[in-house]
Design an enzyme around this catalytic site. Structure first.
Site, short mmCIF file in Angstrom:
data_model
loop_
_atom_site.label_atom_id
_atom_site.label_comp_id
_atom_site.label_asym_id
_atom_site.label_seq_id
_atom_site.Cartn_x
_atom_site.Cartn_y
_atom_site.Cartn_z
CE LYS A 67 -4.08 -1.91 1.97
NZ LYS A 67 -5.08 -1.70 3.02
CB ALA A 130 0.42 3.20 14.73
CB VAL A 156 4.59 5.05 21.87
CG1 VAL A 156 3.70 6.19 22.11
CG2 VAL A 156 4.08 4.06 22.85
N GLY A 239 -14.47 -6.99 10.44
CA GLY A 239 -14.21 -6.24 9.34
C GLY A 239 -14.81 -6.72 7.78
P1 NDP Z 1 0.41 -3.24 9.28
O1 NDP Z 1 1.18 -4.57 9.32
O2 NDP Z 1 0.63 -2.09 8.71
O3 NDP Z 1 0.28 -2.99 10.86
C1 NDP Z 1 0.21 -3.86 11.85
C2 NDP Z 1 -0.22 -3.19 13.36
O4 NDP Z 1 -0.43 -4.31 14.09
C3 NDP Z 1 0.90 -2.48 14.02
O5 NDP Z 1 0.43 -1.11 14.58
C4 NDP Z 1 1.65 -3.52 15.00
O6 NDP Z 1 2.23 -3.11 15.97
C5 NDP Z 1 0.28 -4.13 15.27
N1 NDP Z 1 0.37 -5.64 15.83
C6 NDP Z 1 0.84 -6.55 15.39
N2 NDP Z 1 0.75 -7.72 16.21
C7 NDP Z 1 0.46 -7.27 17.43
C8 NDP Z 1 0.08 -7.72 18.57
N3 NDP Z 1 0.39 -9.20 18.75
N4 NDP Z 1 -0.40 -7.00 19.86
C9 NDP Z 1 -0.57 -5.54 19.41
N5 NDP Z 1 -0.04 -4.85 18.42
C10 NDP Z 1 0.16 -5.65 17.18
O7 NDP Z 1 -1.16 -3.92 8.97
P2 NDP Z 1 -2.34 -3.20 8.25
O8 NDP Z 1 -2.49 -1.70 9.15
O9 NDP Z 1 -2.20 -3.03 6.70
O10 NDP Z 1 -3.55 -4.13 8.75
C11 NDP Z 1 -4.05 -4.33 10.03
C12 NDP Z 1 -5.08 -5.30 9.90
O11 NDP Z 1 -6.17 -4.67 9.61
C13 NDP Z 1 -4.83 -6.70 9.43
O12 NDP Z 1 -5.45 -7.67 10.28
C14 NDP Z 1 -5.74 -6.40 8.16
O13 NDP Z 1 -6.14 -7.78 7.86
C15 NDP Z 1 -7.02 -5.51 8.30
N6 NDP Z 1 -7.55 -4.81 7.63
C16 NDP Z 1 -8.77 -5.04 7.10
C17 NDP Z 1 -9.15 -4.44 6.07
C18 NDP Z 1 -10.96 -4.62 5.72
O14 NDP Z 1 -11.31 -4.24 4.80
N7 NDP Z 1 -11.47 -5.31 6.64
C19 NDP Z 1 -8.75 -3.28 5.44
C20 NDP Z 1 -7.22 -3.19 5.71
C21 NDP Z 1 -6.73 -3.77 6.54
P3 NDP Z 1 3.78 -2.22 15.93
O15 NDP Z 1 3.69 -1.08 15.06
O16 NDP Z 1 4.12 -2.02 17.35
O17 NDP Z 1 4.52 -3.49 15.16
#
Ligand code: NDP
Length: 275
Positions: A67, A130, A156, A239
């Protein structure tokens, strides 16, 4: 020839997007073919540019992990893609310029408002995570009139980087251990924790029975976040509706027609429940 569209990602095999867009096209009598394509990191930008400029495809949706690259490769970005720094929809305009938009945020908002009947005006919202998806939802939520948004993330600094985009004090960043009561009106799980069966470390003081919990993830069984919400007596939503609604916004951009989302959403919901 039938107009060609894709969803590009890695992995991509299990994407529901071809199903959704094919049904939109059938119901709206639009002659399109929509398929998946897998790319690797090195080829993504050059391949997509070549496909769009040559007319091989008229547009593509973009999902993990491309993305940010999709946003960067565009000549023109909508304000919401620019703010998010991430795009999920690409197409070529009449001047031959590659355009990028991010429909994730409006997809979430449309699901909350139109499918679930939630009015966001004046609400206190906690967003967990985030990453790219969260980047796309803050601006549309502010436009919907929420009173404040707290973004909590393990790292953070990533939450702070998002909060810093927005002037004023309506958006703030924190760690999970800094979340204090009172309970929020809406908690959106935008982390990928559910993918690995985990619950983000959100404290119990964030939620009570009046809270609505929304997990961007969906699946055949209740996600850990939705299960946690229900255990607190709160409403829990996954979602799937966001997925269908963000697809509808992409379809509108590409075809100039807003498809109906009700049929495909209820079909996918039924199929998930039968798994
Ligand atoms: P990213 O990989 O960009 O971000 C992942 C985020 O999750 C980060 O903030 C990360 O924290 C956090 N994270 C991962 N594992 C854990 C954990 N065990 N505990 C706490 N925080 C955690 O992913 P996306 O933003 O692209 O996607 C996020 C979610 O949204 C996914 O599950 C995706 O499938 C879903 N999604 C759904 C959509 C829909 O249409 N329904 C559309 C887009 C996304 P840190 O920064 O600290 O690593």
């Amino acid at each position: 020839m039938t107009d060609q569209y894709r969803v590009t990602g890695n992995p991509i095999k299990h994407s529901l997007s071809p199903r959704i867009h094919t049904q939109f096209a059938r119901e709206a009598s639009q002659p399109i073919e929509y398929t998946t394509q897998q790319c690797d990191d090195a080829e993504f930008s050059s391949k997509i540019k070549q496909q769009l400029i040559s007319g091989e495809i008229l547009g593509t949706n973009v999902t993990l992990p491309f993305k940010e690259q999709a946003c960067a490769l565009a000549d023109i970005r909508t304000a919401r893609a620019d703010t998010a720094g991430a795009a999920n929809t690409l197409w070529l305009n009449e001047k031959g310029q590659i355009c990028a938009d991010n429909t994730d945020g409006v997809g979430l908002l449309n699901d909350l408002k139109n499918n679930l009947g939630l009015n966001l005006a004046g609400k206190r919202v906690l967003i967990l995570g985030a990453g790219g998806a969260v980047r796309g939802v803050i601006q549309p939520m502010l436009e919907a009139g929420v009173a404040r948004i707290d973004i909590a993330n393990r790292t953070v600094s990533r939450a702070q980087a998002i909060a810093d985009i927005f002037v004023g004090d309506a958006v703030s960043a924190c760690g999970y251990d800094q979340i204090t009561g009172p309970a929020y009106d809406l908690i959106v799980n935008g982390t990928s924790a559910s993918l690995s069966g985990d619950l983000p470390p959100v404290p119990d003081n964030a939620i009570d029975a009046h809270t609505c919990g929304y997990d961007m993830m969906y699946g055949a069984t209740l996600t850990p976040f939705c299960a946690w919400c229900e255990s607190k007596g709160a409403r829990a939503i996954d979602g799937l509706g966001m997925l269908v609604e963000q697809a509808a916004e992409s379809f509108l951009i590409w075809r100039g027609v807003k498809p109906s989302t009700a049929n495909i959403l209820s079909q996918l919901r039924d199929e998930l429940q039968q798994k």
